[in-house]
Design a protein around this motif. Sequence first.
Motif, short mmCIF file in Angstrom:
data_model
loop_
_atom_site.label_atom_id
_atom_site.label_comp_id
_atom_site.label_asym_id
_atom_site.label_seq_id
_atom_site.Cartn_x
_atom_site.Cartn_y
_atom_site.Cartn_z
N VAL A 191 -3.01 12.94 7.45
CA VAL A 191 -3.02 11.81 6.52
C VAL A 191 -3.94 12.12 5.34
CG1 VAL A 191 -4.82 10.64 7.87
CG2 VAL A 191 -3.48 9.34 6.23
N ARG A 192 -3.46 11.85 4.13
CA ARG A 192 -4.34 11.94 2.97
C ARG A 192 -5.01 10.59 2.78
NH1 ARG A 192 -2.65 14.32 -2.77
NH2 ARG A 192 -1.06 12.68 -2.72
N THR A 193 -6.33 10.59 2.85
CA THR A 193 -7.09 9.35 2.76
C THR A 193 -7.75 9.14 1.40
OG1 THR A 193 -9.07 10.44 3.63
CG2 THR A 193 -7.58 9.40 5.24
N GLN A 194 -7.80 10.21 0.59
CA GLN A 194 -8.49 10.07 -0.70
C GLN A 194 -7.95 11.11 -1.68
OE1 GLN A 194 -12.73 9.84 -0.36
NE2 GLN A 194 -13.11 9.89 -2.57
N LEU A 195 -7.86 10.70 -2.94
CA LEU A 195 -7.52 11.60 -4.04
C LEU A 195 -8.54 11.39 -5.14
CD1 LEU A 195 -5.60 13.62 -5.46
CD2 LEU A 195 -4.35 11.64 -6.34
N GLY A 196 -9.41 12.39 -5.35
CA GLY A 196 -10.46 12.24 -6.34
C GLY A 196 -11.30 11.01 -6.05
N PRO A 197 -11.43 10.10 -7.03
CA PRO A 197 -12.26 8.91 -6.83
C PRO A 197 -11.55 7.78 -6.09
CG PRO A 197 -11.36 8.89 -9.03
CD PRO A 197 -10.91 10.19 -8.41
N PHE A 198 -10.27 7.96 -5.81
CA PHE A 198 -9.48 6.85 -5.25
C PHE A 198 -9.30 7.02 -3.74
CE2 PHE A 198 -5.49 4.71 -4.12
CZ PHE A 198 -5.78 3.43 -4.57
N VAL A 199 -9.72 5.99 -3.00
CA VAL A 199 -9.61 5.99 -1.54
C VAL A 199 -8.44 5.11 -1.12
CG1 VAL A 199 -10.79 5.44 0.63
CG2 VAL A 199 -12.10 6.34 -1.31
N LEU A 200 -7.62 5.60 -0.19
CA LEU A 200 -6.50 4.82 0.32
C LEU A 200 -7.01 3.49 0.87
CD1 LEU A 200 -3.40 4.89 1.02
CD2 LEU A 200 -4.09 5.70 3.29
N PRO A 201 -6.51 2.36 0.36
CA PRO A 201 -7.01 1.06 0.84
C PRO A 201 -6.77 0.89 2.34
CG PRO A 201 -5.73 0.80 -1.19
CD PRO A 201 -5.53 2.21 -0.73
N VAL A 202 -7.78 0.44 3.06
CA VAL A 202 -7.68 0.31 4.51
C VAL A 202 -6.68 -0.77 4.90
CG1 VAL A 202 -10.00 1.17 4.92
CG2 VAL A 202 -9.66 -1.27 4.54
N ASP A 203 -6.41 -1.72 4.01
CA ASP A 203 -5.48 -2.79 4.33
C ASP A 203 -4.06 -2.51 3.84
OD1 ASP A 203 -6.11 -2.94 1.66
OD2 ASP A 203 -6.29 -5.13 1.59
#
Length: 227
Positions: free
Chosen positions: A189-201
Motif C-alpha cells: 500500500v502507498r500511504t504517502q506521496l511527498g507531503p501528502f498522506v493518504l487520509p485514514v478515513d
Amino acid sequence: MNIERYLIAHRQGTPGQIFRLLRQGRVTVDDLVVDSPRTDVTGDQQVRVDGVAVTGRQPQYLVFNKPVGFALNLEPTGQRSLGSLLNPLDQPRSLKALADLPQAAVGLVLASDDEHFLTDVAQQNWRSTLQIVLAGLTAPKLPTNSAFQAVTSQTDKVRQTTTVSITTTDVLAGVRTLNDLANANEPVVRTQLGPFVLPVDLAVGTYRGLFASEIDALNGPLDPKTE
C-alpha cells in the motif's frame, strides 16, 4: 478588479495555483498573455486559462484509495479501473491519473483534469512511502537498493505481524521488492506521496477532492529561489 482576484472569484484555483498559472504564461486577456497578478481586467474582456474561457474551466483534483487489481484508467466504462469508481458528476470529466502505481498495489493515487498540475507534481520527484504487512515477528532483510530510503520495520505482538515500510522515488522497484517478501498478509500500500498522506478515513475504493492546501503542497514551489 485585478486578474488575480478575478481568477479566484471564478474558481480557477488556489491563490498559489493562480500565481503559478500567471508565471507559466497560461493566462490570456483578449488573447494577450498576462503574467502580473496586478493587471486589471473588466467583465467585458475575454479571459482564458490554457485557451479555455474561465467560465468553462473549473479543474478537478482528486485522491483515490486504489483497490488491488485496479488499473489507473479513468474511463468510466473501464472494468476494474479507477474510472468505474467515479460518481455520475465526475464521469464527464477528462481525468487522468498520475500513472505510477501498479495494479498489484493499493493506496494513494492522484488524478486530475488539469494536466499541468499532474506534470508539476511529477516534476517534484516526490518520494513515496510504501508498506506491507507480514505474518510473524521477524523483520526481513531487504536487498540493497540505493533508491530506497528510510527502510523501517515495526512489530505488532498482539497481531503477530511485522509492517515493513520503505520510502523511495522508484515506486515500481519498491512494490516488486515488498511483494517478493515471504508471509505477506496484504498487498503493498502507498500511504504517502511527498507531503501528502493518504487520509485514514478514505476507504479502499473511494476518492475525494484535494483541499487547497494539499494542492499547493503537492505542486511544490514554482521557483525555489523566489518562493
